[in-house]
Write an enzyme that holds these catalytic residues in place. Structure first.
Site, PDB file in Angstrom:
ATOM      1  N   ASP A  31      29.232  98.899  67.003  1.00 25.66           N
ATOM      2  CA  ASP A  31      29.906  98.891  68.311  1.00 25.66           C
ATOM      3  C   ASP A  31      28.818  99.079  69.361  1.00 25.66           C
ATOM      4  O   ASP A  31      27.670  99.392  69.037  1.00 25.66           O
ATOM      5  CB  ASP A  31      30.929 100.053  68.373  1.00 25.66           C
ATOM      6  CG  ASP A  31      31.598 100.167  69.735  1.00 25.66           C
ATOM      7  OD1 ASP A  31      32.017  99.130  70.288  1.00 25.66           O
ATOM      8  OD2 ASP A  31      31.700 101.282  70.273  1.00 25.66           O
ATOM      9  N   SER A  32      29.221  98.935  70.623  1.00 29.25           N
ATOM     10  CA  SER A  32      28.272  99.163  71.711  1.00 29.25           C
ATOM     11  C   SER A  32      27.925 100.646  71.858  1.00 29.25           C
ATOM     12  O   SER A  32      27.009 100.976  72.602  1.00 29.25           O
ATOM     13  CB  SER A  32      28.887  98.677  73.023  1.00 29.25           C
ATOM     14  OG  SER A  32      30.069  99.415  73.295  1.00 29.25           O
ATOM     15  N   GLY A  42      31.001  95.385  77.766  1.00 29.87           N
ATOM     16  CA  GLY A  42      32.062  94.731  78.541  1.00 29.87           C
ATOM     17  C   GLY A  42      31.623  94.173  79.880  1.00 29.87           C
ATOM     18  O   GLY A  42      32.333  93.386  80.496  1.00 29.87           O
ATOM     19  N   CYS A  49      34.327  96.568  67.603  1.00 33.39           N
ATOM     20  CA  CYS A  49      34.220  96.428  69.052  1.00 33.39           C
ATOM     21  C   CYS A  49      34.973  95.152  69.434  1.00 33.39           C
ATOM     22  O   CYS A  49      34.640  94.071  68.931  1.00 33.39           O
ATOM     23  CB  CYS A  49      32.743  96.295  69.422  1.00 33.39           C
ATOM     24  SG  CYS A  49      32.432  95.951  71.147  1.00 33.39           S
ATOM     25  N   ASN A  50      35.980  95.285  70.274  1.00 27.28           N
ATOM     26  CA  ASN A  50      36.745  94.098  70.689  1.00 27.28           C
ATOM     27  C   ASN A  50      35.868  93.136  71.479  1.00 27.28           C
ATOM     28  O   ASN A  50      35.975  91.917  71.330  1.00 27.28           O
ATOM     29  CB  ASN A  50      37.928  94.514  71.568  1.00 27.28           C
ATOM     30  CG  ASN A  50      38.978  95.270  70.796  1.00 27.28           C
ATOM     31  OD1 ASN A  50      39.968  94.711  70.369  1.00 27.28           O
ATOM     32  ND2 ASN A  50      38.751  96.548  70.585  1.00 27.28           N
ATOM     33  N   THR A  51      35.012  93.698  72.324  1.00 28.76           N
ATOM     34  CA  THR A  51      34.181  92.870  73.198  1.00 28.76           C
ATOM     35  C   THR A  51      33.209  92.028  72.369  1.00 28.76           C
ATOM     36  O   THR A  51      33.095  90.812  72.572  1.00 28.76           O
ATOM     37  CB  THR A  51      33.401  93.770  74.181  1.00 28.76           C
ATOM     38  OG1 THR A  51      34.325  94.651  74.814  1.00 28.76           O
ATOM     39  CG2 THR A  51      32.669  92.958  75.213  1.00 28.76           C
ATOM     40  N   CYS A  89      40.149  98.265  73.331  1.00 32.25           N
ATOM     41  CA  CYS A  89      38.721  98.609  73.273  1.00 32.25           C
ATOM     42  C   CYS A  89      38.634  99.843  72.394  1.00 32.25           C
ATOM     43  O   CYS A  89      39.446 100.770  72.539  1.00 32.25           O
ATOM     44  CB  CYS A  89      38.202  98.921  74.676  1.00 32.25           C
ATOM     45  SG  CYS A  89      36.577  99.732  74.705  1.00 32.25           S
ATOM     46  N   HIS A 138      36.679 102.270  72.311  1.00 38.47           N
ATOM     47  CA  HIS A 138      36.386 103.553  72.972  1.00 38.47           C
ATOM     48  C   HIS A 138      37.674 104.254  73.423  1.00 38.47           C
ATOM     49  O   HIS A 138      37.703 105.478  73.519  1.00 38.47           O
ATOM     50  CB  HIS A 138      35.524 103.332  74.220  1.00 38.47           C
ATOM     51  CG  HIS A 138      34.056 103.159  73.946  1.00 38.47           C
ATOM     52  ND1 HIS A 138      33.546 102.041  73.341  1.00 38.47           N
ATOM     53  CD2 HIS A 138      33.000 103.968  74.222  1.00 38.47           C
ATOM     54  CE1 HIS A 138      32.218 102.166  73.260  1.00 38.47           C
ATOM     55  NE2 HIS A 138      31.872 103.324  73.785  1.00 38.47           N
TER      56      HIS A 138
END
Ligand code: DGL
Length: 274
Positions: A11-12, A44, A74-76, A185, A187
């Site tokens: 993930d980010s 994002g 991570c969706n992004t 998201c 997060h």
């Protein structure tokens, strides 16, 4: 006792730990290797090309640690990179994320659902595609939550400032009669109590980490790379940011004491997991 084939998760930043926690719970024998790219958060607000470049280097680094499958937690990054990564690494099973519009559309009684996601996800074809596929006859209000993932990543989980920001996005959706709110998201589940307080009892908050863990279990079985019965699972973490940032989140998610190691981005765009 043998070793399970590794599963790379990235993930980010700290958000994907919400997915790692669900995987750890559902698949306790698996060996999980988690990377949070906290040096580059928020994804994002980046371009699809940048996100793909980071995601490719992260995938290479995780594969070089022995991972046999990759979860893009991570969706992004899933919206920007899942297709190209599958094409570049055809032998690697990937599990990606998409906002849980399908269960929201199935459960709504008012016919109006909300989605909170990053700007990149809201603007992505991937979200437009799930809405088109699963939300027939349902109104889907999409809200880009600029700045939210970054605040959470820097350790802000509650407080009046964060509440005001979230109210500014959620109250207008309530005024339009949503009864389901999708956390698009990874997060955002870290501020779920605050989101639920604002959304109120008439709005069901939906996030897909449990579904991702179930999907991963199927993928591991299909590829014959599930952990054997006699191994003990584990979670190892790396971050390109500050390792101590992980501690409160690991505790909050009940992941216990986990060593978090420093990872380094090299000038030529490759990632070193130390
Ligand atoms: N956690 C991420 C997601 O699921 C990205 C947040 C960000 O870096 O902007 O979309």
């Amino acid at each position: 006792m043998g070793k399970a084939p590794g599963i790379g998760i990235f993930d980010s930043g700290i958000g994907g730990l919400t997915v790692a926690a669900a995987i750890r719970q559902a698949l306790p024998r698996e060996r999980l290797l988690y990377f949070g790219d906290n040096a580059h958060v928020p994804y994002g607000e980046r371009t699809a090309a940048e996100i793909l470049e980071f995601s490719t280097a992260i995938t290479e680094a995780l594969l070089s640690q022995g991972c046999r499958s990759i979860v893009i937690a991570c969706n992004t990054a899933s919206s920007a990179a899942l297709g190209p990564l599958r094409a570049k690494f055809p032998h690697v099973p990937f599990v990606g994320m998409e906002p849980a519009v399908k269960p929201a559309a199935e459960q709504t009684r008012t016919g109006v659902v909300g989605v909170l996601a990053t700007r990149a996800t809201v603007e992505s074809k991937a979200l437009a595609h799930v809405v088109e596929r699963f939300a027939h006859g349902v109104e889907v209000i999409q809200q880009a939550c600029t700045g939210l993932a970054q605040r959470i990543d820097s350790g802000q989980f509650d407080g009046p400032e964060l509440e005001a920001l979230l109210r500014g996005w959620i109250e207008p959706m309530k005024a339009r009669n949503i009864d389901a709110l999708v956390l698009g998201c990874t997060h955002y589940p870290l501020v779920r109590p605050l989101i639920e307080r604002i959304a109120g009892p008439g709005v069901r908050v939906i996030e897909p980490s449990g579904a991702i863990a179930r999907r991963l279990a199927q993928v591991l079985e299909q590829h014959g790379i599930a952990a054997p019965a006699d191994v003990k699972g584990s979670l190892d973490c790396w971050t390109s940011g500050e390792p101590e940032r992980f501690t409160p989140v690991l505790n909050y998610l009940g992941l216990g004491r986990v060593e978090v190691r420093q990872a380094l981005w090299r000038n030529y765009g490759s990632l070193e997991l130390g």
